[in-house]
Design a protein around this motif. Structure first.
Motif, PDB file in Angstrom:
ATOM      1  N   UNK A 147      27.967 -34.181  36.191  1.00 38.31           N
ATOM      2  CA  UNK A 147      26.970 -35.110  35.172  1.00 38.31           C
ATOM      3  C   UNK A 147      25.942 -35.616  37.190  1.00 38.31           C
ATOM      4  N   UNK A 148      25.071 -36.353  36.376  1.00 41.19           N
ATOM      5  CA  UNK A 148      24.205 -36.891  37.653  1.00 41.19           C
ATOM      6  C   UNK A 148      22.639 -37.727  36.807  1.00 41.19           C
ATOM      7  N   UNK A 149      23.033 -38.279  37.684  1.00 40.13           N
ATOM      8  CA  UNK A 149      21.642 -39.122  36.689  1.00 40.13           C
ATOM      9  C   UNK A 149      20.243 -39.113  37.032  1.00 40.13           C
ATOM     10  N   UNK A 150      19.561 -38.017  38.002  1.00 38.33           N
ATOM     11  CA  UNK A 150      18.951 -37.668  38.467  1.00 38.33           C
ATOM     12  C   UNK A 150      18.684 -36.400  39.811  1.00 38.33           C
ATOM     13  N   UNK A 151      17.739 -35.212  39.184  1.00 36.12           N
ATOM     14  CA  UNK A 151      18.238 -34.321  40.111  1.00 36.12           C
ATOM     15  C   UNK A 151      16.401 -33.953  40.363  1.00 36.12           C
ATOM     16  N   UNK A 152      16.030 -33.282  41.443  1.00 31.60           N
ATOM     17  CA  UNK A 152      15.354 -32.116  41.497  1.00 31.60           C
ATOM     18  C   UNK A 152      15.111 -30.479  41.410  1.00 31.60           C
ATOM     19  N   UNK A 153      13.733 -30.157  41.098  1.00 35.26           N
ATOM     20  CA  UNK A 153      13.730 -28.389  40.350  1.00 35.26           C
ATOM     21  C   UNK A 153      12.875 -28.391  40.422  1.00 35.26           C
ATOM     22  N   UNK A 154      12.121 -26.882  39.967  1.00 37.20           N
ATOM     23  CA  UNK A 154      10.948 -25.828  40.112  1.00 37.20           C
ATOM     24  C   UNK A 154       9.549 -27.290  40.187  1.00 37.20           C
ATOM     25  N   UNK A 155       9.357 -26.697  42.379  1.00 40.20           N
ATOM     26  CA  UNK A 155       8.656 -27.904  42.773  1.00 40.20           C
ATOM     27  C   UNK A 155       7.141 -26.564  42.434  1.00 40.20           C
ATOM     28  N   UNK A 156       6.238 -27.349  42.292  1.00 40.53           N
ATOM     29  CA  UNK A 156       5.433 -27.323  42.110  1.00 40.53           C
ATOM     30  C   UNK A 156       4.374 -25.977  40.918  1.00 40.53           C
ATOM     31  N   UNK A 157       5.537 -26.768  39.578  1.00 36.29           N
ATOM     32  CA  UNK A 157       5.717 -25.931  38.638  1.00 36.29           C
ATOM     33  C   UNK A 157       4.661 -26.708  37.698  1.00 36.29           C
ATOM     34  N   UNK A 158       3.156 -26.527  37.386  1.00 39.62           N
ATOM     35  CA  UNK A 158       2.936 -27.785  36.701  1.00 39.62           C
ATOM     36  C   UNK A 158       2.552 -28.343  35.363  1.00 39.62           C
ATOM     37  N   UNK A 159       2.260 -28.541  35.058  1.00 40.91           N
ATOM     38  CA  UNK A 159       2.635 -28.979  33.568  1.00 40.91           C
ATOM     39  C   UNK A 159       1.396 -28.305  32.899  1.00 40.91           C
ATOM     40  N   UNK A 160       0.352 -28.583  32.904  1.00 45.67           N
ATOM     41  CA  UNK A 160      -1.037 -27.954  32.786  1.00 45.67           C
ATOM     42  C   UNK A 160      -0.945 -26.386  32.630  1.00 45.67           C
ATOM     43  N   UNK A 161      -0.071 -26.118  33.578  1.00 48.41           N
ATOM     44  CA  UNK A 161      -0.229 -24.270  34.300  1.00 48.41           C
ATOM     45  C   UNK A 161       0.883 -23.989  32.811  1.00 48.41           C
ATOM     46  N   UNK A 162       2.062 -24.784  32.971  1.00 51.13           N
ATOM     47  CA  UNK A 162       3.177 -24.517  31.602  1.00 51.13           C
ATOM     48  C   UNK A 162       1.945 -24.288  30.531  1.00 51.13           C
ATOM     49  N   UNK A 163       1.657 -25.408  30.283  1.00 49.52           N
ATOM     50  CA  UNK A 163       0.751 -25.040  28.718  1.00 49.52           C
ATOM     51  C   UNK A 163       0.277 -24.034  28.212  1.00 49.52           C
ATOM     52  N   UNK A 164      -0.864 -23.385  29.539  1.00 56.02           N
ATOM     53  CA  UNK A 164      -2.107 -23.225  29.528  1.00 56.02           C
ATOM     54  C   UNK A 164      -1.169 -21.386  28.909  1.00 56.02           C
ATOM     55  N   UNK A 165       0.102 -21.202  30.016  1.00 56.32           N
ATOM     56  CA  UNK A 165       0.173 -19.949  29.927  1.00 56.32           C
ATOM     57  C   UNK A 165       1.010 -19.820  28.607  1.00 56.32           C
ATOM     58  N   UNK A 166       1.842 -21.193  27.737  1.00 55.13           N
ATOM     59  CA  UNK A 166       2.449 -20.737  26.300  1.00 55.13           C
ATOM     60  C   UNK A 166       1.817 -20.851  25.502  1.00 55.13           C
ATOM     61  N   UNK A 167       0.379 -21.241  26.048  1.00 50.81           N
ATOM     62  CA  UNK A 167      -0.544 -21.026  24.782  1.00 50.81           C
ATOM     63  C   UNK A 167      -1.313 -20.207  24.525  1.00 50.81           C
ATOM     64  N   UNK A 168      -1.488 -19.388  25.985  1.00 48.32           N
ATOM     65  CA  UNK A 168      -2.281 -18.692  26.162  1.00 48.32           C
ATOM     66  C   UNK A 168      -3.512 -18.965  25.955  1.00 48.32           C
ATOM     67  N   UNK A 169      -3.984 -20.306  26.573  1.00 52.83           N
ATOM     68  CA  UNK A 169      -5.171 -20.834  26.620  1.00 52.83           C
ATOM     69  C   UNK A 169      -5.568 -20.227  27.668  1.00 52.83           C
ATOM     70  N   UNK A 170      -7.316 -20.012  27.719  1.00 50.60           N
ATOM     71  CA  UNK A 170      -8.202 -20.049  28.714  1.00 50.60           C
ATOM     72  C   UNK A 170      -8.953 -21.083  29.738  1.00 50.60           C
ATOM     73  N   UNK A 171      -8.774 -22.301  29.053  1.00 49.10           N
ATOM     74  CA  UNK A 171      -9.504 -23.276  29.667  1.00 49.10           C
ATOM     75  C   UNK A 171      -8.716 -24.008  30.831  1.00 49.10           C
ATOM     76  N   UNK A 172      -9.120 -23.950  31.971  1.00 52.37           N
ATOM     77  CA  UNK A 172      -8.197 -23.713  33.408  1.00 52.37           C
ATOM     78  C   UNK A 172      -9.534 -25.271  33.788  1.00 52.37           C
ATOM     79  N   UNK A 173      -8.902 -25.679  35.089  1.00 48.35           N
ATOM     80  CA  UNK A 173     -10.228 -26.465  35.877  1.00 48.35           C
ATOM     81  C   UNK A 173      -9.295 -25.072  37.487  1.00 48.35           C
TER      82      UNK A 173
END
Length: 353
Positions: free
Chosen positions: A217-243
């Protein structure tokens, strides 16, 4: 800048503003009429909806505006015998078109720059207002892979760059090495910080008398460097809307994850190269303008120019859609047509020198 260039540039800018406002209002008005039942009832949200609709219209309106304004500018000059007067003074064709071309190119480059900002998501914000009466929304139940990890996100808030109830599975040699859960996580544009971790470490070999499960158990930890939430949602939703920035980042993230990124490339190329269609099309049409109205019916000729512009724009749009759906490679569907227009415009310039 020469006096005649300032004059032509002023007239061109005037028509750009007139045509742009007219087309934007037309697009927004038609959208309001066709989606009247889905428009938010709140006055503030309805105003935001109208603003996002007008902004989202720019990707369709701006290229046509730049070309239509050029057509109106020079057909008006032909009608008033101004264009033939410039030629009679020894001014070359390229010198006449240079000011409108530079203005259109500057406007186009500024629009491309805007596509590196949240401006590119105006149509998505509009859809969120239409469907959820809110600009941002929460995505639920997402299962993704990143490097040697699989993750499940119960709720992802892209606007706040936060997630809740996350579960991570670390894989080694095809086996689950570690399973960890966190109640919430936040993204700081570089990495995710997970809070309230409960982890279960599994032995890689199950044998009698060997190591068993281990809990941490830990209070916090760091992981998934550069895994942008915008990119996560776009890929998951198969969206073609990006900046532009998010599209580049998404390609970097997912190119080694076994995910087809052709749709993201098509979106990126469309944002960067697609708007350049307008300045090159302007050159092609200008070099086919008659110097005087004496031997031509200007009404019919202007109609042909307008229809030709819309037809070429429509063909490019269809090819972009094919590239988005991976029917054709994005380089062929988006970049090649713009390069061909550029080469043909250069040919027109050197042919009429």
């Amino acid at each position: 800048m020469k006096l005649y260039s300032r004059y032509i540039g002023y007239v061109y800018i005037k028509y750009v503003f007139i045509v742009f406002i007219a087309l934007s209002l037309f697009y927004t008005g038609v959208d309001f009429l066709t989606n009247l039942d889905e428009i938010p009832k709140s006055a503030n949200l309805a105003f935001l909806y109208a603003g996002f609709t007008a902004i989202s219209a720019i990707q369709y309106v701006l290229p046509l505006t730049l070309i239509f304004a050029m057509i109106l500018t020079f057909f008006n000059m032909i009608k008033n015998n101004e264009l033939i007067s410039f030629y009679a003074l020894g001014i070359s064709k390229f010198s006449v078109i240079k000011a409108p071309f530079i203005i259109s190119l500057i406007i186009t480059l500024f629009y491309i720059y805007l596509n590196t900002t949240p401006f590119a998501y105006a149509n998505e914000y509009k859809g969120n207002l239409e469907n959820f009466n809110a600009i941002g929304r929460i995505s639920n139940g997402m299962f993704l892979k990143h490097d040697n990890k699989y993750l499940y996100i119960e709720a992802l808030n892209v606007t706040e760059k936060a997630a809740s109830n996350i579960r991570l599975f670390y894989i080694k040699d095809g086996k689950i090495e570690k399973s960890t859960s966190a109640k919430r996580a936040t993204y700081d544009d570089e990495k995710w910080t997970f809070y309230d971790e409960n982890a279960t470490i599994l032995p890689l070999e199950f044998k009698l008398g060997g190591k068993g499960l281990k809990f941490e158990s830990r209070d916090k930890f760091i992981d998934l460097d550069g895994f942008n939430p915008e990119a996560i949602e776009k890929i998951y939703k198969s969206s073609n809307v990006y900046s532009i920035n998010d599209a580049i980042e998404a390609i970097k993230i997912f190119k080694n994850q076994g995910i087809n990124v052709d749709g993201i490339k098509a979106n990126l190329y469309t944002l960067i190269f697609g708007p350049l269609f307008a300045p090159f099309m302007m050159l092609i049409l200008f070099y086919r303008l008659p110097p005087t109205a004496r031997f031509f019916n200007l009404a019919i000729l202007s109609f042909i120019f307008f229809v030709s512009t819309v037809c070429v724009w429509g063909i490019l749009y269809v090819m972009q859609r094919f590239a988005f759906s991976a029917v054709i490679p994005p380089e062929i569907g988006v970049i090649l047509p713009v390069i061909l227009l550029m080469l043909y415009s250069l040919k027109s310039i050197f042919s009429y020198r």
